[in-house]
Scaffold this motif. Structure first.
Motif, PDB file in Angstrom:
ATOM      1  N   ASP A 214     -46.080  12.298  30.358  1.00 20.30           N
ATOM      2  CA  ASP A 214     -45.399  12.917  29.216  1.00 20.30           C
ATOM      3  C   ASP A 214     -44.092  13.577  29.650  1.00 20.30           C
ATOM      4  O   ASP A 214     -43.078  13.499  28.949  1.00 20.30           O
ATOM      5  CB  ASP A 214     -46.314  13.948  28.549  1.00 20.30           C
ATOM      6  N   ARG A 215     -44.118  14.238  30.810  1.00 19.44           N
ATOM      7  CA  ARG A 215     -42.897  14.881  31.307  1.00 19.44           C
ATOM      8  C   ARG A 215     -41.827  13.847  31.630  1.00 19.44           C
ATOM      9  O   ARG A 215     -40.644  14.047  31.337  1.00 19.44           O
ATOM     10  CB  ARG A 215     -43.210  15.717  32.556  1.00 19.44           C
ATOM     11  N   ALA A 216     -42.241  12.739  32.248  1.00 21.65           N
ATOM     12  CA  ALA A 216     -41.276  11.696  32.611  1.00 21.65           C
ATOM     13  C   ALA A 216     -40.632  11.092  31.369  1.00 21.65           C
ATOM     14  O   ALA A 216     -39.415  10.852  31.335  1.00 21.65           O
ATOM     15  CB  ALA A 216     -41.967  10.614  33.435  1.00 21.65           C
ATOM     16  N   ILE A 217     -41.434  10.847  30.342  1.00 23.87           N
ATOM     17  CA  ILE A 217     -40.903  10.271  29.105  1.00 23.87           C
ATOM     18  C   ILE A 217     -39.978  11.261  28.406  1.00 23.87           C
ATOM     19  O   ILE A 217     -38.883  10.901  27.941  1.00 23.87           O
ATOM     20  CB  ILE A 217     -42.063   9.847  28.183  1.00 23.87           C
ATOM     21  N   ALA A 218     -40.398  12.524  28.353  1.00 23.71           N
ATOM     22  CA  ALA A 218     -39.554  13.543  27.718  1.00 23.71           C
ATOM     23  C   ALA A 218     -38.242  13.707  28.475  1.00 23.71           C
ATOM     24  O   ALA A 218     -37.164  13.840  27.865  1.00 23.71           O
ATOM     25  CB  ALA A 218     -40.308  14.874  27.657  1.00 23.71           C
ATOM     26  N   ASN A 219     -38.314  13.676  29.803  1.00 22.29           N
ATOM     27  CA  ASN A 219     -37.101  13.811  30.607  1.00 22.29           C
ATOM     28  C   ASN A 219     -36.163  12.628  30.396  1.00 22.29           C
ATOM     29  O   ASN A 219     -34.940  12.795  30.290  1.00 22.29           O
ATOM     30  CB  ASN A 219     -37.470  13.926  32.086  1.00 22.29           C
ATOM     31  N   ALA A 220     -36.722  11.411  30.331  1.00 22.76           N
ATOM     32  CA  ALA A 220     -35.891  10.225  30.118  1.00 22.76           C
ATOM     33  C   ALA A 220     -35.183  10.301  28.770  1.00 22.76           C
ATOM     34  O   ALA A 220     -33.998   9.947  28.651  1.00 22.76           O
ATOM     35  CB  ALA A 220     -36.746   8.968  30.205  1.00 22.76           C
ATOM     36  N   ARG A 221     -35.887  10.757  27.762  1.00 18.16           N
ATOM     37  CA  ARG A 221     -35.259  10.901  26.443  1.00 18.16           C
ATOM     38  C   ARG A 221     -34.130  11.933  26.484  1.00 18.16           C
ATOM     39  O   ARG A 221     -33.076  11.741  25.857  1.00 18.16           O
ATOM     40  CB  ARG A 221     -36.317  11.307  25.416  1.00 18.16           C
ATOM     41  N   GLN A 222     -34.353  13.013  27.222  1.00 13.96           N
ATOM     42  CA  GLN A 222     -33.325  14.041  27.329  1.00 13.96           C
ATOM     43  C   GLN A 222     -32.097  13.506  28.062  1.00 13.96           C
ATOM     44  O   GLN A 222     -30.951  13.765  27.663  1.00 13.96           O
ATOM     45  CB  GLN A 222     -33.885  15.265  28.063  1.00 13.96           C
ATOM     46  N   VAL A 223     -32.335  12.742  29.128  1.00  8.45           N
ATOM     47  CA  VAL A 223     -31.224  12.152  29.878  1.00  8.45           C
ATOM     48  C   VAL A 223     -30.436  11.198  28.988  1.00  8.45           C
ATOM     49  O   VAL A 223     -29.197  11.201  28.990  1.00  8.45           O
ATOM     50  CB  VAL A 223     -31.743  11.427  31.137  1.00  8.45           C
ATOM     51  N   LEU A 224     -31.134  10.380  28.215  1.00  8.43           N
ATOM     52  CA  LEU A 224     -30.453   9.461  27.305  1.00  8.43           C
ATOM     53  C   LEU A 224     -29.617  10.229  26.280  1.00  8.43           C
ATOM     54  O   LEU A 224     -28.516   9.798  25.912  1.00  8.43           O
ATOM     55  CB  LEU A 224     -31.481   8.577  26.590  1.00  8.43           C
ATOM     56  N   HIS A 225     -30.133  11.356  25.843  1.00  9.28           N
ATOM     57  CA  HIS A 225     -29.422  12.162  24.843  1.00  9.28           C
ATOM     58  C   HIS A 225     -28.152  12.781  25.424  1.00  9.28           C
ATOM     59  O   HIS A 225     -27.117  12.870  24.732  1.00  9.28           O
ATOM     60  CB  HIS A 225     -30.359  13.262  24.321  1.00  9.28           C
ATOM     61  N   GLU A 226     -28.214  13.193  26.700  1.00  9.33           N
ATOM     62  CA  GLU A 226     -27.094  13.920  27.303  1.00  9.33           C
ATOM     63  C   GLU A 226     -26.143  13.032  28.104  1.00  9.33           C
ATOM     64  O   GLU A 226     -25.040  13.469  28.457  1.00  9.33           O
ATOM     65  CB  GLU A 226     -27.641  15.015  28.234  1.00  9.33           C
ATOM     66  N   PHE A 227     -26.571  11.812  28.417  1.00  9.04           N
ATOM     67  CA  PHE A 227     -25.850  10.988  29.388  1.00  9.04           C
ATOM     68  C   PHE A 227     -24.396  10.746  28.986  1.00  9.04           C
ATOM     69  O   PHE A 227     -23.468  10.950  29.785  1.00  9.04           O
ATOM     70  CB  PHE A 227     -26.581   9.659  29.571  1.00  9.04           C
ATOM     71  N   ASN A 228     -24.162  10.308  27.770  1.00  4.54           N
ATOM     72  CA  ASN A 228     -22.794   9.974  27.357  1.00  4.54           C
ATOM     73  C   ASN A 228     -21.887  11.201  27.375  1.00  4.54           C
ATOM     74  O   ASN A 228     -20.696  11.101  27.716  1.00  4.54           O
ATOM     75  CB  ASN A 228     -22.807   9.342  25.965  1.00  4.54           C
TER      76      ASN A 228
END
Length: 660
Positions: A135-149
């Motif tokens: 769950d942490r890995a998935i939540a972190n990946a979503r956060q990275v996708l949100h902030e990446f650009n």
């Protein structure tokens, strides 16, 4: 004009091969061929064959290459250009989708609701999966996708790269490699000559098969003819592989596969009959053309400089236009399928050597080919060049036709001897245009003509991004053959191999093939033992396509049940009720087809599936807005069901009709 050897090929051999393909026996054809061949030891008037050892400036051989990574991300503060930014964002989003797809399949396979499964008494039982970490890995990946650009636009390249790499690593570690998640699929592996030789005995080979069975492999492509050497004692081919001592590996392999409910397919080098690298292993000189061409030099293929050995690969090839060479190959195939109870045959090197017409490096100037083309077109092909567009196109079509017709002959031959034999082909993934002009391999024709059952494209790639990009175009052609892309394990981390296999499972394919047994590492093997069902459970798509379709649709239903139970599937009424009713109806007709395979049940199942696919996009419109990757995966799996029904129509129902 280069002075190649030239010799007339007796027309009687064409008639002999045609007769055999039409149903004649080997014993009936032998006298014709014996009369057509010169007496052993008799000299033939011809110019000497030119043999050239490759030099340092030889071109590389694309056949041995692996597609480079589609995306390489390194830590550091190097700028991220817009195109790379887009690829990084897209790849992380796809990886997130693959991991979530694998998790859903694993949960559904375990009858999981949320992070628990129901025990026999109805109580929730922990699956043992590291759900908190996942769950942490998935939540972190979503956060990275949100902030990446935003990070990239602000010039914070080091932070963007670091967060991306951390998210990728965490997602890789989140694959549910602790429990089964595989649906019925082709899980094949090439069992290579080196592994067979190293086994050394039936007992040693048994240990190899034990390992493959425990890894969930259900189909073995067993290297039966390599560089012109059979792995078994042959009466047709000149010499058994000299590295095999006092045993018959093919005989042992057939028995071992039977005992383990595994398919055993004889994998053969077709037109490639010599290998300079293999010469070193068996103690032959570098210029040795191989056991076949050393005895039959007039069967050789040549390049446009008169060289027999292909530059770059160091291999020698038969001339596909030579009837005597084709007859030799057909006799070898007949020997294999007659004397050994193999389940199928795989044609490898079913092509010409790699060429580069733009650089004036071309191939195909064998004795028979030159004579046949000159009779057809009125000109020796050695006198034309790629600049002569019309003639060159005709020459290319001629060579491509030699390969096409040989595949058709083999297919008919196998059908006549045993309709249950599976014919597969190991092919290249490059564009149709490139394959036709560089290796004269037009496997789409074989699919359209229904001459092959399995197409195994060698989609070897360094990363999943590249694997997807070279595989997806191959799946747009439809047809009734099953496509089984492949993963090359050499120098590939186990987790990257798992990621590539998951990517293939999320595409509309029949399974996957691994190259090769010699590099099936312990870490990957351990994952397979936990995630793939034993070979004795579940149907194999090319054997039981209708049962496979029904079982795979049941697996889809289980995934949807998991999401519905957790209220995580976005479908509103009345669409939900319509979808559930259609799902139940389709499951019923697929089960009926699996239980009673006939034309009427197939027609109903095909019609219902087509209707279901049409409605699926509307039913899943809301879900796709939030989980587009998962919905696309489901659509791909429905398309796989359609392919299985087409395959079953051509193969299974035709066999039933033929048996009546």
């Amino acid at each position: 004009m280069t002075n190649w050897p030239l010799k007339t090929v007796p027309a009687k051999i064409f008639l002999a091969v045609s007769s055999l393909v039409a149903g004649g026996s080997v014993s009936e054809i032998e006298p014709i061929l014996a009369a057509a061949h010169p007496v052993s030891g008799q000299q033939i008037d011809r110019e000497p064959i030119v043999q050239v050892v490759p030099t340092e400036d030889d071109v590389s051989d694309p056949a041995s290459q692996v597609a480079p990574p589609g995306l390489q991300v390194e830590p550091g503060d190097a700028p991220i250009p817009p195109f790379e930014q887009l690829k990084m964002h897209r790849e992380l989003r796809s990886l997130l989708g693959r991991v979530q797809s694998a998790l859903l399949a694993a949960n559904a396979n375990s009858h999981v609701v949320g992070s628990h499964t129901k025990g026999s008494d109805g109580e929730a039982v922990s699956t043992g999966a590291p759900t908190a970490q996942t769950d942490r890995a998935i939540a972190n990946a979503r956060q990275v996708l949100h902030e990446f650009n935003d990070l990239v636009s602000e010039g914070k390249y080091a932070q963007a790269r670091s967060s991306w790499l951390t998210a990728r690593s965490s997602l890789w570690e989140s694959y549910p490699n602790d429990r089964p998640r595989a649906v019925p699929e082709v899980r094949a592996i090439w069992l290579d000559r080196g592994t067979i030789v190293d086994a050394g005995s039936p007992e040693g080979l048994a240990r190899v098969f034990d390992r493959l069975q425990q890894a969930g492999i259900n189909t073995v492509f067993f290297e039966t003819i390599n560089a012109g050497y059979p792995i078994y004692p042959s009466r047709v081919m000149p010499e058994q592989n000299p590295l095999i001592n006092n045993w018959d590996p093919l005989e042992s392999a057939v028995e071992l596969a039977r005992e383990r409910d595994m398919e055993l397919h004889a994998w053969m080098w077709t037109f490639a009959v010599g290998n300079q690298r293999h010469n070193q292993i068996v103690g032959e000189k570098d210029d040795y053309p191989g056991p076949v061409l050393s005895q039959n030099p007039d069967w050789a293929n040549y390049d446009n400089s008169g060289r027999m050995r292909h530059l770059g690969s160091g291999k020698t090839f038969l001339d596909p236009a030579n009837p005597e060479a084709r007859w030799y190959l057909l006799r070898a195939i007949d020997e294999i399928v007659t004397n050994y109870d193999v389940d199928g045959l795989q044609l490898d090197y079913i092509r010409y050597p790699f060429q580069d017409p733009s650089a004036k490096r071309t191939y195909g100037y064998g004795i028979a080919a030159r004579e046949a083309f000159e009779e057809l077109a009125g000109i020796d092909p050695s006198d034309i060049s790629p600049d002569d567009r019309d003639l060159w196109e005709q020459w290319t079509e001629f060579r491509t036709g030699q390969v096409d017709s040989f595949v058709a002959e083999v297919s008919q031959w196998l059908r006549d001897r045993d309709p249950n034999l599976i014919l597969s082909v190991a092919v290249f993934y490059q564009s149709t245009h490139d394959r036709i002009h560089k290796i004269q391999q037009h496997w789409e024709n074989w699919v359209e003509d229904g001459t092959v059952d399995l197409v195994v494209p060698m989609t070897y790639a360094r990363d999943t991004n590249r694997l997807e990009s070279i595989t997806e175009p191959l799946l747009e052609r439809g047809g009734s053959a099953l496509v089984v892309p492949s993963v090359k394990l050499h120098d590939l981390l186990a987790i990257v191999a798992i990621d590539q296999i998951q990517a293939l499972r999320d595409l509309p394919v029949g399974g996957y093939a691994l190259f090769a047994a010699t590099v099936l590492t312990d870490p990957l093997y351990e994952i397979f033992t936990r995630t793939q069902a034993p070979t004795s459970t579940g149907p194999i798509p090319f054997r039981q396509p209708f049962e496979t379709a029904a079982t795979r649709f049941t697996a889809l239903q289980q995934e949807w049940d998991v999401l519905l139970a957790d209220d995580r599937l976005w479908i509103r009424e009345p669409e939900l009720s319509q979808w559930q009713a259609s799902t139940a109806e389709l499951a019923q007709v697929l089960d009926r087809l699996a239980a009673e395979p006939n034309g009427s049940n197939l027609a109903v199942a095909s019609e219902r599936l087509a209707e279901y696919q049409t409605g699926f996009e509307d039913w899943m419109r809301l879900e796709a807005s939030e989980h587009s990757y998962q919905v696309q995966t489901w659509e791909h799996r429905l398309e796989t069901l359609a392919t299985l029904l087409r395959y079953g129509d051509r193969v299974i129902l035709n066999r039933i009709l033929a048996a009546r």
